[in-house]
Scaffold this motif. Sequence first.
Motif, PDB file in Angstrom:
ATOM      1  N   UNK A  72     -54.958 -14.128  20.257  1.00 45.76           N
ATOM      2  CA  UNK A  72     -55.772 -13.914  21.455  1.00 45.76           C
ATOM      3  C   UNK A  72     -54.893 -13.235  22.503  1.00 45.76           C
ATOM      4  N   UNK A  73     -55.478 -12.283  23.209  1.00 44.71           N
ATOM      5  CA  UNK A  73     -54.747 -11.571  24.254  1.00 44.71           C
ATOM      6  C   UNK A  73     -54.487 -12.510  25.427  1.00 44.71           C
ATOM      7  N   UNK A  74     -53.302 -12.371  26.008  1.00 50.79           N
ATOM      8  CA  UNK A  74     -52.914 -13.172  27.158  1.00 50.79           C
ATOM      9  C   UNK A  74     -52.680 -12.217  28.319  1.00 50.79           C
ATOM     10  N   UNK A  75     -53.369 -12.435  29.418  1.00 49.07           N
ATOM     11  CA  UNK A  75     -53.200 -11.572  30.587  1.00 49.07           C
ATOM     12  C   UNK A  75     -51.841 -11.757  31.235  1.00 49.07           C
ATOM     13  N   UNK A  76     -51.221 -10.654  31.614  1.00 42.83           N
ATOM     14  CA  UNK A  76     -49.926 -10.730  32.297  1.00 42.83           C
ATOM     15  C   UNK A  76     -50.109 -11.193  33.738  1.00 42.83           C
ATOM     16  N   UNK A  77     -51.045 -10.537  34.432  1.00 42.25           N
ATOM     17  CA  UNK A  77     -51.287 -10.852  35.829  1.00 42.25           C
ATOM     18  C   UNK A  77     -52.689 -10.394  36.202  1.00 42.25           C
ATOM     19  N   UNK A  78     -53.159 -10.866  37.341  1.00 42.01           N
ATOM     20  CA  UNK A  78     -54.453 -10.435  37.864  1.00 42.01           C
ATOM     21  C   UNK A  78     -54.182  -9.313  38.858  1.00 42.01           C
ATOM     22  N   UNK A  79     -54.838  -8.184  38.650  1.00 44.12           N
ATOM     23  CA  UNK A  79     -54.702  -7.050  39.570  1.00 44.12           C
ATOM     24  C   UNK A  79     -55.895  -7.114  40.515  1.00 44.12           C
ATOM     25  N   UNK A  80     -55.632  -7.333  41.793  1.00 45.64           N
ATOM     26  CA  UNK A  80     -56.731  -7.454  42.754  1.00 45.64           C
ATOM     27  C   UNK A  80     -57.091  -6.088  43.348  1.00 45.64           C
ATOM     28  N   UNK A  81     -58.077  -6.099  44.218  1.00 44.03           N
ATOM     29  CA  UNK A  81     -58.583  -4.855  44.801  1.00 44.03           C
ATOM     30  C   UNK A  81     -57.507  -4.101  45.573  1.00 44.03           C
ATOM     31  N   UNK A  82     -56.685  -4.818  46.330  1.00 42.26           N
ATOM     32  CA  UNK A  82     -55.625  -4.156  47.095  1.00 42.26           C
ATOM     33  C   UNK A  82     -54.644  -3.430  46.177  1.00 42.26           C
ATOM     34  N   UNK A  83     -54.225  -4.094  45.113  1.00 40.77           N
ATOM     35  CA  UNK A  83     -53.293  -3.475  44.170  1.00 40.77           C
ATOM     36  C   UNK A  83     -53.939  -2.288  43.457  1.00 40.77           C
TER      37      UNK A  83
END
Length: 126
Positions: A25-36
């Motif tokens: 299963x894929x594991x997310x590195x980080x959440x990229x928010x709207x600002x980024x």
Amino acid sequence: MAVPYTIVPKKNNLVTPPEVKYYPIAVGRQVIDLDQLAKRVAQASSMSVADCYGVIIALTEQIAFELADGNIIKIKSLGTFQLTISSGGVEQPTESILPHIKATRIKYKPSKELQQKLKVVKFEKK
């Protein structure tokens, strides 16, 4: 750049005896928010961060409006967005179905162009 993954066991109770198999299963590195996201788009274009931010917000609002109006949104390089309905059934087609509608969901189908770009994705075990 590679997508991290981990391996998880999944039990199949439909066979006798029950068997366990292991799946990635894929594991997310980080959440990229709207600002980024706005900053990254601005760096890759001639627009300012504020312009990108405004366009993304406006696009989100417009997609929501069009979906609520019953339209299908197709963005060539991104994909298609469409509302789906989850409901209980009724005995006769003449009965009112509205009280039985439980939820609406957004169905997203990625474009062939986006799928093609992701064919080169590499994976690394986390």
